[in-house]
Design a protein around this motif. Structure first.
Motif, short mmCIF file in Angstrom:
data_model
loop_
_atom_site.label_atom_id
_atom_site.label_comp_id
_atom_site.label_asym_id
_atom_site.label_seq_id
_atom_site.Cartn_x
_atom_site.Cartn_y
_atom_site.Cartn_z
N ASN A 139 0.92 -1.09 -0.51
CA ASN A 139 0.61 0.14 -0.25
C ASN A 139 0.54 1.36 0.43
N THR A 141 3.58 1.54 -1.56
CA THR A 141 4.26 1.65 -2.22
C THR A 141 3.58 1.79 -3.62
N LEU A 142 2.01 1.89 -3.54
CA LEU A 142 1.13 2.13 -4.65
C LEU A 142 1.22 3.52 -4.53
N HIS A 145 4.17 5.66 -5.78
CA HIS A 145 3.62 5.56 -7.39
C HIS A 145 2.91 6.66 -7.74
N ARG A 146 1.29 6.54 -6.68
CA ARG A 146 0.15 8.06 -7.38
C ARG A 146 1.09 9.18 -7.04
N ARG A 179 -1.79 -5.98 -7.25
CA ARG A 179 -1.16 -4.71 -6.30
C ARG A 179 0.33 -4.93 -6.83
N CYS A 180 1.09 -6.30 -5.94
CA CYS A 180 2.30 -6.65 -5.42
C CYS A 180 2.94 -6.53 -7.54
N ASN A 182 2.06 -5.18 -10.22
CA ASN A 182 1.46 -4.01 -11.04
C ASN A 182 2.48 -2.81 -10.00
N SER A 183 3.26 -3.23 -8.92
CA SER A 183 3.90 -2.23 -8.61
C SER A 183 5.17 -1.65 -9.93
#
Length: 209
Positions: A139, A141-142, A145-146, A179-180, A182-183
């Motif tokens: 979470n 890491t995402l 990314h945002r 999600r991992c 796509n990180s």
């Protein structure tokens, strides 16, 4: 916003630049595994039973004329930290919430980051510094990314911490595998002691700036 600063340390060199009011910058490389082309290797333990670090972060403050070296552990998901020839050279930004949010479990304090479990202030081209706890590592890491960060440093913190120098493996929960996968942001775990060193450096810069 922290500006880039030039430095040369531990055999790794960054391109020399001059910018106004230089602040903390970091140089992120895979220092211990130069022959490995990905970070899919298994975690190893030292003789003392602690995780062996695999990533070197050099932080240089031109304002303070001070360099600190941090040894971290790359996450088991997402992009790998780069090898030396492609090292990330970017300012460090302390994670701060984009909107008012009560961080109930981990009080960040003036010179410590928040947990990045919800959106943080934009960090384009910067290394986001955050802390453990409040949500899964992916979470954070995402969130980075945002925020358009180029890498993430996750500092050890909270009641699960066993020592000031402890490193832990950042894995991916089964429920978050998509999600991992796509990180895309390299994520590195650092010790509570090294996070405190970053905070102390930032505090000195803030007081001088």
């Amino acid at each position: 916003k922290l500006a880039l600063s030039p430095f040369k340390a531990s055999g790794w060199c960054a391109r020399r630049e001059r910018m106004p009011r230089p602040r903390s910058a970091a140089f992120l490389v895979l220092a211990w595994a130069a022959s490995v082309q990905s970070c899919g290797w298994e975690s190893t333990l030292s003789a003392a039973g602690s995780l062996t670090p695999d990533t070197l972060i050099t932080v240089r403050s031109e304002l303070e004329q001070k360099t600190i070296l941090i040894r971290g552990k790359a996450a088991d998901f997402g992009a790998c930290p780069p090898l030396a020839e492609d090292a990330i050279y970017a300012p460090i930004r302390k994670a701060q919430y984009a909107e008012q949010y009560d961080d109930m479990e981990y009080g960040a304090g003036d010179f410590y980051p928040v947990d990045a479990c919800v959106d943080v202030q934009p960090s384009p081209g910067e290394i986001l510094w955050t802390v453990r706890g409040g949500c899964n590592f992916v979470n954070k890491t995402l969130t980075a990314h945002r925020a358009k960060a180029v890498a993430v440093l996750v500092a050890n913190a909270g009641s699960r911490m066993q020592s000031e120098t402890e490193l832990t493996t950042m894995g991916c929960p089964t429920s978050a595998e998509v999600r991992c996968d796509n990180s895309l942001v390299p994520t590195v775990f650092i010790s509570a002691r090294d996070s405190r060193r970053l905070a102390e450096l930032q505090k000195m810069e803030e007081q001088k700036g």
